[in-house]
Write a protein that holds these residues in place. Sequence first.
Motif, short mmCIF file in Angstrom:
data_model
loop_
_atom_site.label_atom_id
_atom_site.label_comp_id
_atom_site.label_asym_id
_atom_site.label_seq_id
_atom_site.Cartn_x
_atom_site.Cartn_y
_atom_site.Cartn_z
N LEU A 191 0.84 -1.20 0.00
CA LEU A 191 0.00 0.00 0.00
C LEU A 191 0.88 1.25 0.00
O LEU A 191 1.89 1.31 0.70
N SER A 192 0.46 2.23 -0.77
CA SER A 192 1.17 3.51 -0.78
C SER A 192 0.94 4.24 0.54
O SER A 192 -0.18 4.32 1.03
N GLY A 193 2.03 4.80 1.07
CA GLY A 193 1.92 5.66 2.25
C GLY A 193 2.14 7.11 1.94
O GLY A 193 2.11 7.96 2.83
N ASN A 194 2.39 7.42 0.65
CA ASN A 194 2.51 8.80 0.17
C ASN A 194 1.45 9.00 -0.90
O ASN A 194 1.48 8.32 -1.93
N ASP A 195 0.53 9.93 -0.69
CA ASP A 195 -0.59 10.07 -1.62
C ASP A 195 -0.12 10.29 -3.06
O ASP A 195 -0.71 9.75 -4.00
N ALA A 196 0.91 11.08 -3.26
CA ALA A 196 1.37 11.38 -4.61
C ALA A 196 1.93 10.15 -5.32
O ALA A 196 2.08 10.15 -6.54
N GLU A 197 2.24 9.09 -4.58
CA GLU A 197 2.80 7.87 -5.16
C GLU A 197 1.77 6.75 -5.29
O GLU A 197 2.09 5.64 -5.72
N THR A 198 0.51 7.03 -4.93
CA THR A 198 -0.50 5.98 -4.96
C THR A 198 -0.69 5.42 -6.36
O THR A 198 -0.68 4.20 -6.56
N LEU A 199 -0.87 6.28 -7.35
CA LEU A 199 -1.10 5.79 -8.70
C LEU A 199 0.10 5.01 -9.24
O LEU A 199 -0.07 3.90 -9.78
N ASN A 215 -8.67 11.94 4.31
CA ASN A 215 -9.42 12.61 5.37
C ASN A 215 -10.25 13.76 4.82
O ASN A 215 -11.29 14.11 5.39
N VAL A 216 -9.76 14.38 3.73
CA VAL A 216 -10.38 15.56 3.16
C VAL A 216 -11.18 15.23 1.91
O VAL A 216 -12.27 15.76 1.69
N GLU A 217 -10.65 14.34 1.07
CA GLU A 217 -11.29 13.98 -0.19
C GLU A 217 -11.42 12.46 -0.31
O GLU A 217 -10.86 11.83 -1.21
N PRO A 218 -12.18 11.84 0.59
CA PRO A 218 -12.25 10.37 0.55
C PRO A 218 -12.88 9.83 -0.73
O PRO A 218 -12.43 8.80 -1.25
N ARG A 219 -13.91 10.49 -1.24
CA ARG A 219 -14.56 9.96 -2.44
C ARG A 219 -13.63 9.99 -3.65
O ARG A 219 -13.60 9.05 -4.45
N ARG A 220 -12.87 11.07 -3.79
CA ARG A 220 -11.95 11.14 -4.92
C ARG A 220 -10.82 10.11 -4.80
O ARG A 220 -10.39 9.53 -5.79
N ARG A 235 -8.99 7.43 -16.36
CA ARG A 235 -9.72 8.03 -15.24
C ARG A 235 -8.82 8.19 -14.02
O ARG A 235 -8.83 9.22 -13.34
N ALA A 236 -8.02 7.18 -13.74
CA ALA A 236 -7.13 7.24 -12.58
C ALA A 236 -6.12 8.38 -12.73
O ALA A 236 -5.86 9.12 -11.77
N ARG A 237 -5.57 8.55 -13.92
CA ARG A 237 -4.62 9.65 -14.14
C ARG A 237 -5.29 11.01 -13.99
O ARG A 237 -4.72 11.94 -13.42
N GLN A 238 -6.50 11.13 -14.50
CA GLN A 238 -7.23 12.39 -14.36
C GLN A 238 -7.41 12.74 -12.89
O GLN A 238 -7.18 13.89 -12.47
N LEU A 239 -7.83 11.78 -12.09
CA LEU A 239 -8.04 12.02 -10.66
C LEU A 239 -6.72 12.30 -9.96
O LEU A 239 -6.65 13.15 -9.06
N HIS A 240 -5.67 11.59 -10.33
CA HIS A 240 -4.35 11.82 -9.75
C HIS A 240 -3.91 13.26 -9.98
O HIS A 240 -3.45 13.94 -9.04
N HIS A 241 -4.06 13.77 -11.18
CA HIS A 241 -3.64 15.13 -11.47
C HIS A 241 -4.59 16.15 -10.83
O HIS A 241 -4.15 17.21 -10.38
N ASP A 242 -5.88 15.83 -10.78
CA ASP A 242 -6.82 16.72 -10.07
C ASP A 242 -6.44 16.87 -8.61
O ASP A 242 -6.56 17.95 -8.03
#
Length: 303
Positions: A191-199, A215-220, A235-242
């Motif tokens: 599991l990723s522990g750094n949000d920017a590295e999740t994708l 904690n702030v954007e759980p749905r995204r 779709r995953a890349r779009q959300l990652h960049h958003d």
Amino acid sequence: MTQSTADATLTGVYPAMCTPFHDDGSIDFDQLRTDAQRLEAAGVDGLVPMGSTGESATVSHDEHVEVIEAVVGAVDVPVVAGAGSNNTSEALSLSRRAADAGADALLLISPYYNRPQQRGLREHYETIADAIDLPQIVYNVPSRTGRNLDPETVVELAEHERIQGYKAAGGDLGQVGHIIERTRDEQFDVLSGNDAETLPILSMGGTGCISVAANVEPRRLCALVGAARSGDYDRARQLHHDLGPLFRALFIETNPVPVKAAMAISGHGNGNLRQPLAELAEEHREPLESVLDRYEPLPGGEN
């Protein structure tokens, strides 16, 4: 809802929960339960109280267990309880108490400050895994611990039936890929522990994230991980960049200072911290507010 070791999987989105405090410094358990239920309603796969985002370093052991009990009692999703320490006996005690409090799995940070050698790290984790019948995630965050958990050590630990996951927060994607490559035949989730590295980690075969931004954007975050796991990388890349501006804003100062400020700005608690952490610097508040204003609620409810 404790699972058997054999049935456990550690996939999807697991918010690394904040611990809310009253103005007098005591734990705000009502807000804690509200936060847990809000995240559950947003579709997360589990919750992680009492990690570093939860300011575990500044709570007593009794408070630590009370937080776990409160989260377990508030939701039906799995609860992965932080229970690590740089003292193996202390980590073992906290792990036992977390299990008794109803945790479904444990998140165990590598011992910090005393910087054990790789054999010491392996024996530390194996001591806990031998004693506690819960799935366990080893947590590599050398920026906080001063010691990297080498891939060979992780591969050896993955052979233990109770060590079922690895939280990658070391910033070395090559190392993460090496671990995924070497553990593909094990029941072992990365599991990723750094949000920017999740994708990137998901693209290599990782299974999810333990996320501050959730904690702030759980749905995204759930949408991003779900898209990647289903193979919809456009779709995953779009959300990652958003989400990129949020990922960066939440680490403009030491975690969890920015995320607690973000939650307060978003109407989820007051953002209080325990010393020695101090509130977000004023020059960072307006940029954080500007980032948060970017995100309209997704269909289906608040973010």
